[in-house]
Design an enzyme around this catalytic site. Structure first.
Site, short mmCIF file in Angstrom:
data_model
loop_
_atom_site.label_atom_id
_atom_site.label_comp_id
_atom_site.label_asym_id
_atom_site.label_seq_id
_atom_site.Cartn_x
_atom_site.Cartn_y
_atom_site.Cartn_z
N GLY A 9 -10.22 -18.18 1.39
CA GLY A 9 -11.25 -19.17 1.66
C GLY A 9 -10.67 -20.40 2.32
N CYS A 10 -11.33 -21.52 2.14
CA CYS A 10 -10.90 -22.77 2.75
C CYS A 10 -9.47 -23.09 2.35
CB CYS A 10 -11.83 -23.90 2.34
SG CYS A 10 -11.32 -25.50 2.98
N PHE A 11 -8.60 -23.29 3.33
CA PHE A 11 -7.19 -23.49 3.01
C PHE A 11 -6.85 -24.83 2.37
CE2 PHE A 11 -6.68 -23.76 7.93
CZ PHE A 11 -7.24 -25.02 8.01
N TRP A 12 -7.68 -25.85 2.55
CA TRP A 12 -7.36 -27.18 2.00
C TRP A 12 -7.33 -27.15 0.47
CZ3 TRP A 12 -5.07 -29.73 5.48
CH2 TRP A 12 -5.51 -29.74 6.80
#
Length: 138
Positions: A9-12
């Site tokens: 998913g979102c890497f952050w």
């Protein structure tokens, strides 16, 4: 030192959580698993590059095992959804483990088997496991 490359998913959010693990020396966000060299966020959002949003983790295996990293990975995303994590939809948000050695490959498949046997997740684990490819920092 060893490298792990994980996409979930979102890497952050993944970077933030994984970088706090004892033994993780550095984590950076980027793209891997696609065919375009040096992709940008805009490129990856077209869903034509094949890249996943991923994190590259530099870790000390004497302080944290690859298995422990995978345990965290499987707790912070849903490995039963294809190309989706929460509101993020598309192939760049897939669940994918990019292995850097045969030992990592074995451990990844063992972890998936153990999770499926445990019935912790109601659905089938769809996480892909493939050899690591070039990692492009975001």
């Amino acid at each position: 030192m060893e490298i792990a490359i994980l996409a979930g998913g979102c890497f952050w959010g993944m970077e933030d959580l994984m970088s706090k693990i004892r033994g993780v020396e550095k984590a950076r966000v980027g793209y891997t698993g696609g065919h375009l060299k040096n992709p940008t966020y805009k490129d990856v959002c077209t869903e034509t590059t094949g890249h996943a949003e991923a994190i590259e983790i530099l870790f000390d295996p004497s302080r944290v095992s690859y298995r422990e990293l995978l345990e965290c990975f499987f707790q912070i995303h849903d490995p039963t959804t294809i190309d989706r994590q929460g509101n993020d939809i598309g192939d760049s948000y897939r669940s994918h483990i990019f292995t850097t050695s045969s030992e990592q490959r074995e451990e990844a498949f063992k972890m998936i088997s153990d999770i499926e046997s445990s019935k912790k997740w109601p659905g089938k684990i769809v996480t892909k496991v493939t050899p690591a490819e070039e990692f492009w920092e975001a």
